[in-house]
Design an enzyme around this catalytic site. Structure first.
Site, PDB file in Angstrom:
ATOM      1  CG  ASN A 152      -1.882   1.121   1.279  1.00  0.00           C
ATOM      2  OD1 ASN A 152      -1.846   2.029   0.445  1.00  0.00           O
ATOM      3  ND2 ASN A 152      -2.756   1.099   2.266  1.00  0.00           N
TER       4      ASN A 152
ATOM      5  NE  ARG B  49      -6.510   0.708   0.490  1.00  0.00           N
ATOM      6  CZ  ARG B  49      -6.596   2.015   0.747  1.00  0.00           C
ATOM      7  NH1 ARG B  49      -5.524   2.767   0.743  1.00  0.00           N
ATOM      8  NH2 ARG B  49      -7.767   2.553   1.031  1.00  0.00           N
TER       9      ARG B  49
ATOM     10  CG  HIS C  70     -13.176   2.990   3.161  1.00  0.00           C
ATOM     11  ND1 HIS C  70     -13.929   3.917   3.846  1.00  0.00           N
ATOM     12  CD2 HIS C  70     -11.888   3.351   3.336  1.00  0.00           C
ATOM     13  CE1 HIS C  70     -13.122   4.800   4.409  1.00  0.00           C
ATOM     14  NE2 HIS C  70     -11.871   4.480   4.117  1.00  0.00           N
TER      15      HIS C  70
ATOM     16  NE  ARG D   9     -10.809  12.315   3.222  1.00  0.00           N
ATOM     17  CZ  ARG D   9     -10.539  11.007   3.252  1.00  0.00           C
ATOM     18  NH1 ARG D   9     -11.443  10.148   3.688  1.00  0.00           N
ATOM     19  NH2 ARG D   9      -9.389  10.557   2.816  1.00  0.00           N
TER      20      ARG D   9
ATOM     21  CD  GLU E 168      -8.905  -1.471   3.921  1.00  0.00           C
ATOM     22  OE1 GLU E 168      -8.741  -0.824   4.969  1.00  0.00           O
ATOM     23  OE2 GLU E 168      -8.919  -0.960   2.799  1.00  0.00           O
TER      24      GLU E 168
END
Ligand code: AMP
Length: 385
Positions: A14, A80, A168, A229, A372
Site C-alpha cells: 500500500n 492497493r 473502502h 473530513r 484489507e
C-alpha cells in the site's frame, strides 16, 4: 526448500506518497509472516530517497527476520490502488497498459493514484512475479445508476467521468462476507448496512453481497463525518467560501479534507482522544461526537429505506471495532426498527467478529474486524491462479 504453492505468501503493498505499508500474508490461511511500514520516503533528510529504496529496505528487514524474498518463492504482489475510475471493476494483473491507466486516473485521486503508480513501478522492477492491482472503488462499480449518478448535466459528467465511485470497497466487501460467515447464512440472503469507521469513514448498503449504495462519492470527501473530513456539506458552501472568505479552490479542498470533521469541531482528530475529552465534559468534544452520530443515523436510516429493511448492521475499522459509545449511540432509539445492542455484549472487548444485539433480535448488530490486506492477498491469489 520449495514450498507447496498454496503455502507461498503474497506480498501486499500500500504505497502512499511518502510511505509504504507492506504485509506478507498466506491468502488461504491468513497467516501473516511479516508486516511493517517504511515512512518519510523522499522527504528531506530521510535515508529513503524513493519507493525503490523503500522496497530494498523491506527486503532487508524481511531478511533479518529470516525471510529471503529472492530465494523463496513469492507467489505474487498485490497492490492497493485507491481509484479504479470507470475502467476497473475488478482486480487486474498489471501490465504497462494498466499501469498507464492507473496513472491517468490521477486526476480523480491526485493524492493517491500517483503514489500507487510509483510503488507499482518500483515493485515490478524488484520482484519478477505477477503484480495485481486491487481497487478501492471496485466493489461499488455495481451501484445502480440511480445511486451512482449526480444530478448534473449529463454531457459534462460523461466528459469528466463524474459519478459516485465509493471507496473502502475492499473492506466493505470483506466485512459483508465475513458477517454472513459469522451469522452462518449465505451472503446472497442478506441485506446489510456496513459502517466502516476509521480515520476515513464510509457506509454501504449491501444486498446479497452486492453494493447498492455507499456514502463516499467522486472523492472520499462525501458522506460521513470523519477524522479530518467534513463529509456532506451543502455544495453551495464552496462558492460561499470563495466569495465570502476569499479562499481558493485548493484552499477549500484542503479545508474540507484536512481541517474539518472531528478535528475541525473539537481540535482533535483521533477518536480515542475525543472520547477522553468527552469524559471530561468538553462541550466541543460533545458536539463533535453528536454530529458524527447524527450523520451516521442519517445514513443508517437512508439505507434501511433503500434496502427495504435490513438483516444486519455491521461496525468495522478502528472506531467501529473499538468504540462502545459510538455503537451504543448510533443504535440508541432504533428499537422500533428492530435495531438494538445488548449492553454487556457491546461492552465486551474482543478482537473477534461477534454479534452484539440481544438473542432473537430481528436485526443482527455485529462487530466484524476488517482485514484489507488479507482481502487483497486473496483477490491477488485468485486472479493469478
Ligand atoms: P483506522 O483508520 O481503521 O486505523 O481507525 C483509526 C481510528 O480508530 C482512530 O480515530 C482511532 O482513535 C480509533 N480507535 C482505535 N482504537 C480505538 C478505541 N479503543 N476506542 C475508540 N477509538 C479507537
Amino acid at each position: 526448500m520449495s514450498e507447496a504453492a498454496w503455502e507461498r505468501p503474497v506480498l501486499v503493498l500500500n504505497a502512499g506518497s511518502s510511505s509504504l505499508k507492506y504485509q506478507l500474508v498466506v491468502p488461504e490461511t491468513g497467516e501473516v509472516r511479516s508486516r511493517g511500514l517504511v515512512e518519510r520516503i523522499g522527504e528531506t533528510g530521510s535515508e529513503v530517497a524513493d519507493h525503490s529504496v523503500a522496497l530494498q529496505q523491506v527486503a532487508e528487514r524481511l531478511r533479518t527476520e529470516g525471510i529471503d524474498l529472492d530465494a523463496f518463492s513469492l507467489r505474487a504482489v498485490g497492490h492497493r490502488v485507491v481509484h479504479g475510475g470507470p475502467d476497473f471493476s475488478e482486480p487486474v494483473v498489471i501490465d504497462d497498459e494498466v499501469l498507464d491507466r492507473i496513472r491517468e486516473l490521477s486526476a480523480l485521486a491526485p493524492l493517491h493514484n500517483p503514489a500507487a503508480a510509483i510503488g507499482i513501478e518500483a515493485a515490478r522492477k524488484r520482484f519478477a512475479v505477477p503484480h495485481v492491482a486491487v481497487f478501492d472503488t471496485a466493489f461499488f462499480s455495481s451501484l445502480p445508476p440511480e445511486a451512482s449518478t449526480y444530478a448534473v448535466p449529463r454531457d459534462l459528467a460523461a466528459k469528466h467521468a463524474i459519478r459516485r465511485y465509493g471507496f473502502h470497497g475492499t473492506s466493505h466487501q470483506y466485512v459483508a462476507q465475513a458477517t454472513a460467515d459469522l451469522l452462518g447464512r449465505p451472503v446472497e440472503d442478506l441485506r446489510q448496512v456496513v459502517l466502516h469507521l476509521g480515520n476515513g469513514c464510509s457506509a454501504s448498503a449491501v444486498r446479497g453481497g452486492r453494493a447498492v449504495d455507499t456514502s463516499m462519492g467522486l472523492t472520499p470527501l462525501e458522506g460521513l463525518v470523519m477524522g479530518t473530513r467534513s463529509g456532506d456539506v451543502d455544495p453551495g458552501l464552496h462558492a460561499y467560501l470563495g466569495r465570502e472568505a476569499g479562499l481558493s479552490l485548493e484552499e477549500i479542498d484542503t479545508l474540507l479534507n484536512k481541517q474539518s470533521g472531528v478535528l475541525g469541531l473539537s481540535g482533535v482528530n483521533d477518536f480515542r482522544e475525543l472520547e477522553h475529552r468527552l469524559a471530561t465534559g468538553d462541550p466541543d468534544a460533545r458536539l463533535a461526537f453528536d454530529v458524527v452520530v447524527h450523520r451516521l443515523k442519517h445514513y443508517v436510516g437512508a439505507y434501511l429505506a433503500i434496502l427495504g429493511g435490513i438483516d444486519a448492521l455491521v461496525f468495522t475499522a478502528g472506531v467501529g471495532e473499538n468504540s462502545i459509545s459510538v455503537r451504543a449511540a448510533v443504535t440508541d432509539g432504533l428499537e422500533g426498527l428492530g435495531i438494538e445492542v445488548d449492553r454487556a455484549r457491546n461492552a465486551a472487548r474482543s478482537t473477534q467478529a461477534r454479534v452484539i444485539s440481544p438473542a432473537g433480535a430481528t436485526v443482527a448488530v455485529a462487530v466484524v474486524p476488517t482485514n484489507e490486506e488479507l482481502a487483497i492477498a486473496r483477490q491477488t491469489a485468485e486472479i493469478v491462479r
